[in-house]
Design a protein around this motif. Sequence first.
Motif, PDB file in Angstrom:
ATOM      1  N   LEU A 246       0.837  -1.204   0.000  1.00 55.52           N
ATOM      2  CA  LEU A 246       0.000   0.000   0.000  1.00 55.52           C
ATOM      3  C   LEU A 246       0.872   1.255   0.000  1.00 55.52           C
ATOM      4  O   LEU A 246       0.634   2.193  -0.765  1.00 55.52           O
ATOM      5  CB  LEU A 246      -0.934  -0.007   1.217  1.00 55.52           C
ATOM      6  CG  LEU A 246      -1.825   1.229   1.355  1.00 55.52           C
ATOM      7  CD1 LEU A 246      -2.847   1.290   0.220  1.00 55.52           C
ATOM      8  CD2 LEU A 246      -2.539   1.246   2.704  1.00 55.52           C
ATOM      9  N   ASN A 247       1.902   1.245   0.843  1.00 50.40           N
ATOM     10  CA  ASN A 247       2.799   2.399   0.886  1.00 50.40           C
ATOM     11  C   ASN A 247       3.480   2.621  -0.464  1.00 50.40           C
ATOM     12  O   ASN A 247       3.652   3.758  -0.906  1.00 50.40           O
ATOM     13  CB  ASN A 247       3.860   2.211   1.979  1.00 50.40           C
ATOM     14  CG  ASN A 247       3.251   2.357   3.373  1.00 50.40           C
ATOM     15  OD1 ASN A 247       2.187   2.973   3.524  1.00 50.40           O
ATOM     16  ND2 ASN A 247       3.895   1.777   4.370  1.00 50.40           N
ATOM     17  N   ALA A 252       3.870   5.951  -5.446  1.00 53.82           N
ATOM     18  CA  ALA A 252       3.962   6.018  -6.914  1.00 53.82           C
ATOM     19  C   ALA A 252       2.807   6.817  -7.510  1.00 53.82           C
ATOM     20  O   ALA A 252       2.959   7.520  -8.503  1.00 53.82           O
ATOM     21  CB  ALA A 252       3.989   4.606  -7.500  1.00 53.82           C
ATOM     22  N   LYS A 253       1.632   6.711  -6.872  1.00 52.10           N
ATOM     23  CA  LYS A 253       0.450   7.365  -7.437  1.00 52.10           C
ATOM     24  C   LYS A 253       0.473   8.887  -7.277  1.00 52.10           C
ATOM     25  O   LYS A 253      -0.284   9.586  -7.944  1.00 52.10           O
ATOM     26  CB  LYS A 253      -0.829   6.796  -6.786  1.00 52.10           C
ATOM     27  CG  LYS A 253      -1.180   5.414  -7.317  1.00 52.10           C
ATOM     28  CD  LYS A 253      -2.363   4.816  -6.591  1.00 52.10           C
ATOM     29  CE  LYS A 253      -3.665   5.409  -7.064  1.00 52.10           C
ATOM     30  NZ  LYS A 253      -4.825   4.681  -6.506  1.00 52.10           N
ATOM     31  N   LEU A 254       1.349   9.363  -6.405  1.00 50.42           N
ATOM     32  CA  LEU A 254       1.416  10.813  -6.203  1.00 50.42           C
ATOM     33  C   LEU A 254       1.660  11.542  -7.514  1.00 50.42           C
ATOM     34  O   LEU A 254       1.031  12.552  -7.810  1.00 50.42           O
ATOM     35  CB  LEU A 254       2.533  11.160  -5.212  1.00 50.42           C
ATOM     36  CG  LEU A 254       2.269  10.800  -3.749  1.00 50.42           C
ATOM     37  CD1 LEU A 254       3.497  11.114  -2.899  1.00 50.42           C
ATOM     38  CD2 LEU A 254       1.044  11.516  -3.217  1.00 50.42           C
ATOM     39  N   LEU A 295      -6.266  -4.448   7.935  1.00 48.32           N
ATOM     40  CA  LEU A 295      -6.718  -3.096   8.290  1.00 48.32           C
ATOM     41  C   LEU A 295      -6.084  -2.048   7.376  1.00 48.32           C
ATOM     42  O   LEU A 295      -6.716  -1.045   7.037  1.00 48.32           O
ATOM     43  CB  LEU A 295      -6.392  -2.801   9.763  1.00 48.32           C
ATOM     44  CG  LEU A 295      -7.265  -3.588  10.754  1.00 48.32           C
ATOM     45  CD1 LEU A 295      -6.738  -3.412  12.183  1.00 48.32           C
ATOM     46  CD2 LEU A 295      -8.730  -3.166  10.661  1.00 48.32           C
ATOM     47  N   ALA A 296      -4.853  -2.301   6.939  1.00 48.66           N
ATOM     48  CA  ALA A 296      -4.198  -1.373   5.996  1.00 48.66           C
ATOM     49  C   ALA A 296      -4.970  -1.344   4.682  1.00 48.66           C
ATOM     50  O   ALA A 296      -5.147  -0.285   4.076  1.00 48.66           O
ATOM     51  CB  ALA A 296      -2.748  -1.801   5.767  1.00 48.66           C
ATOM     52  N   MET A 297      -5.465  -2.519   4.266  1.00 49.44           N
ATOM     53  CA  MET A 297      -6.250  -2.576   3.026  1.00 49.44           C
ATOM     54  C   MET A 297      -7.534  -1.753   3.173  1.00 49.44           C
ATOM     55  O   MET A 297      -7.946  -1.043   2.249  1.00 49.44           O
ATOM     56  CB  MET A 297      -6.605  -4.029   2.674  1.00 49.44           C
ATOM     57  CG  MET A 297      -5.428  -4.940   2.356  1.00 49.44           C
ATOM     58  SD  MET A 297      -4.412  -4.362   0.973  1.00 49.44           S
ATOM     59  CE  MET A 297      -3.084  -3.567   1.834  1.00 49.44           C
ATOM     60  N   VAL A 298      -8.158  -1.844   4.325  1.00 50.09           N
ATOM     61  CA  VAL A 298      -9.391  -1.081   4.555  1.00 50.09           C
ATOM     62  C   VAL A 298      -9.083   0.420   4.507  1.00 50.09           C
ATOM     63  O   VAL A 298      -9.819   1.196   3.885  1.00 50.09           O
ATOM     64  CB  VAL A 298     -10.023  -1.458   5.912  1.00 50.09           C
ATOM     65  CG1 VAL A 298     -11.249  -0.589   6.189  1.00 50.09           C
ATOM     66  CG2 VAL A 298     -10.405  -2.941   5.924  1.00 50.09           C
ATOM     67  N   ARG A 299      -7.971   0.805   5.127  1.00 53.81           N
ATOM     68  CA  ARG A 299      -7.581   2.221   5.073  1.00 53.81           C
ATOM     69  C   ARG A 299      -7.331   2.656   3.632  1.00 53.81           C
ATOM     70  O   ARG A 299      -7.652   3.774   3.236  1.00 53.81           O
ATOM     71  CB  ARG A 299      -6.303   2.460   5.899  1.00 53.81           C
ATOM     72  CG  ARG A 299      -6.525   2.451   7.397  1.00 53.81           C
ATOM     73  CD  ARG A 299      -5.363   3.148   8.137  1.00 53.81           C
ATOM     74  NE  ARG A 299      -4.051   2.579   7.823  1.00 53.81           N
ATOM     75  CZ  ARG A 299      -3.563   1.469   8.397  1.00 53.81           C
ATOM     76  NH1 ARG A 299      -4.265   0.801   9.291  1.00 53.81           N
ATOM     77  NH2 ARG A 299      -2.360   1.029   8.068  1.00 53.81           N
ATOM     78  N   GLY A 300      -6.743   1.740   2.840  1.00 47.39           N
ATOM     79  CA  GLY A 300      -6.463   2.041   1.437  1.00 47.39           C
ATOM     80  C   GLY A 300      -7.742   2.317   0.656  1.00 47.39           C
ATOM     81  O   GLY A 300      -7.781   3.192  -0.210  1.00 47.39           O
TER      82      GLY A 300
END
Lengths: 432, 323
Positions: A246-247, A252-254, A295-300
């Motif tokens: 995710l990080n 990269a998407k920035l 939980l990181a996926m949910v935040r994503g």
Amino acid sequence: MSNNFQIYYNALLVNPAQKSTSNGGIFVGNGKVIDIGAHIDQQYKTDNADNIEYINVKGHVLAPGLVDMRVFMNGPGESTIRDVGNSAAAGGVTTILTMPNTEPIVDDVAIVEYINSRAKNIAKINLHTSAALTKGLNGAEMSEIGLLKQSGAIAFTDGRHSINNSMLFHRLLTYAKCHDALVIHDVEDKDLAGDGVMNEGLFASRLGLPSKHKIAETIMLKRDLTIACLTGARYHVSQISCLESLNAVRHAKLDHKNITTGVSINNLTLNEFDIGEYRTFLRLEPPLRSEDDRLAMVRGIKSGDIDIIVSSHDPQNADGKRHPFADANVGAVGLETLLSAALRLYHSEDVELHTLWAALSLNPAKLLGLEAGTLEIGTKADFIIVDLDYSWKVERSELKSKSTNTPFENRVLQGKVLQTYVEGQKIFDFNT
Amino acid sequence: MKNFENMMKPHFSHKHLLGIEGLKEANITALLDLAEEKIEQSRQETKKTDVLKGRTQINLFFESSTRTQASFELAGKRLGADVLSMNVAQSSIKKGETLLDTAATLNAMQPDLLVIRHGSAGAVELLSQKVNCAVINAGDGRHEHPTQALLDALTIRRNKKRLARLTIAICGDVLHSRVARSNIILLNIMGARVRLIAPPTLLPADASKLGCEIFHDMKEGLKGVDIVMMLRLQTERMQGAFIPSVREYFHFYGLDEEKLSYANDDALVMHPGPMNRGVEIDSIIADSARSLIREQVEMGVAIRMAVLECLSNNWLKKNESGA
């Protein structure tokens, strides 16, 4: 095309394009949305048509049909297409992108044309096919991306295979760029993953199963992102599953709008502990990770760094799953439980409905260049009616799919698709 | 002022012809002008003169070649030189001799003109530093093939009466092509507009900075073009590594009547040979009146005669002045 006109009123309209959820109704005719909004109610009148049918949605959700861009079929045969269509309709999925990992492999113009010419009539839903990125999915030679795209393949992927050869992957993205072709890639460094069958960690150690570290995913993802940034090709990572990945995509998407990210519903709603006592229906790729990663996926999803949720629908016959965990086939069916499982995020993790629908319908439609995923005046009337609170137990015998290898077996899910419509025609009704 | 005029006057006073890079417009014009005379000579019944009488020309081909080697051989013979062709691809290098040992051996044979083709970029220049005679690069790796660019220029100039301000599209496998590199440089020197049309996997990095406009679409790229130069696609590049297949390549980049119709009505077609019919060029185009492919071969002999004569004279002058 039917000449029927319907007004669906008293609905909770979920509109991901407007980022809104509001009360109102929808006026449908000739397979299209004629009007939509808060002003459409039981009293709504129009001069455009007579014989209007009024349907009370009773406060349930009325939203765009889902677009699932990761669906496996065993082959492009009629019964397989019908089976996948039935599962999709029952799950509220009105558009799917099928993976090329069929027998025969979708790497030839003739097969793409064959699927496109027959699919819609058999499946009843919108079925689009991707084509292989490399010939025979061999990971060695590029497929005829230009000709396949002209024949109707809307994305290019090796499905569940990752391309290890970085030189080839660079050339593929370079070549795909000049045809403006979308490349979808599964990321796993095979050497690093070794013979691992689940996430590396304490639980794998306890179970005594060969495991693979999540960096096997992140390392290849970072390679891909580097090449995608360099070439500017349209790159979509099909499924990420951990915080590190995710990080990487967030970073990269920035600066690069050509990069998008997907996640499997399984990695959003389950974790490695769900494997329990070697339950082979939870032998999945990417493997289920830790709760922190989930939980990181949910935040994503909440932040929009993850654009798309997929079912990773992958039917496996019962025999393939009746093995010790490490020997069992990989994959799970997911079309019928996709929305109900995703609604877990709404019920318990504060993800707004329009955010969920963006990831489940609008974003994949936009990425694939399809007229779908949104309900506006003039769009195709592909929509679903959903009871958000209906609780049901997932029983294999109740599933429409012929293969029933669901990771949610015997789970109680909250939320159920009541009806599914494609171009205004009802193709699924929970009550019949 | 007089010096300036001399500079502008066509002349070619180099010791070697290692590449087009470094040449000036006046050098190129001098060679083209002299080649015009050689065309006439080659069309006579008696084609032979004795301007290179007594000179020894050695053709040293580390890569096998039929047409270029034959063309150089014929050029030397028509000027009266003693020509020896060595196909090193199958000889001493195989026996373990190094490149520089071969050079020393040949140098001991006192040649006056050395025509060299080698698979590695820069190899011909390296050899030129080790011998006491004029060296002509007949192709080094992916680097340069100057006589091909010169013969292409001659062919264009004879058909279009000029090079300046023409729009010339070079299509196909530019990445692996020394012909393309030499042509890009030469055409830029002569004031032509150069376009490259190829899939991005067959273009060198930063190709646009070589003085070219880049296109990935034939129909776009061929619009308003005066000359279409097709390049050969090597067989080993066809299957999957750089392009998906011959079928897809021909569909998008093969020159057929439909694609050519986007170029100017009087656009002409060239190819350095040998052609892959049905891969980069349709037979109908290759054999049509718009094709200059056979004329290119004739121009090849003429330009090589001009180069051999010039270099030989330059060494003569140098030795005289040195003595």
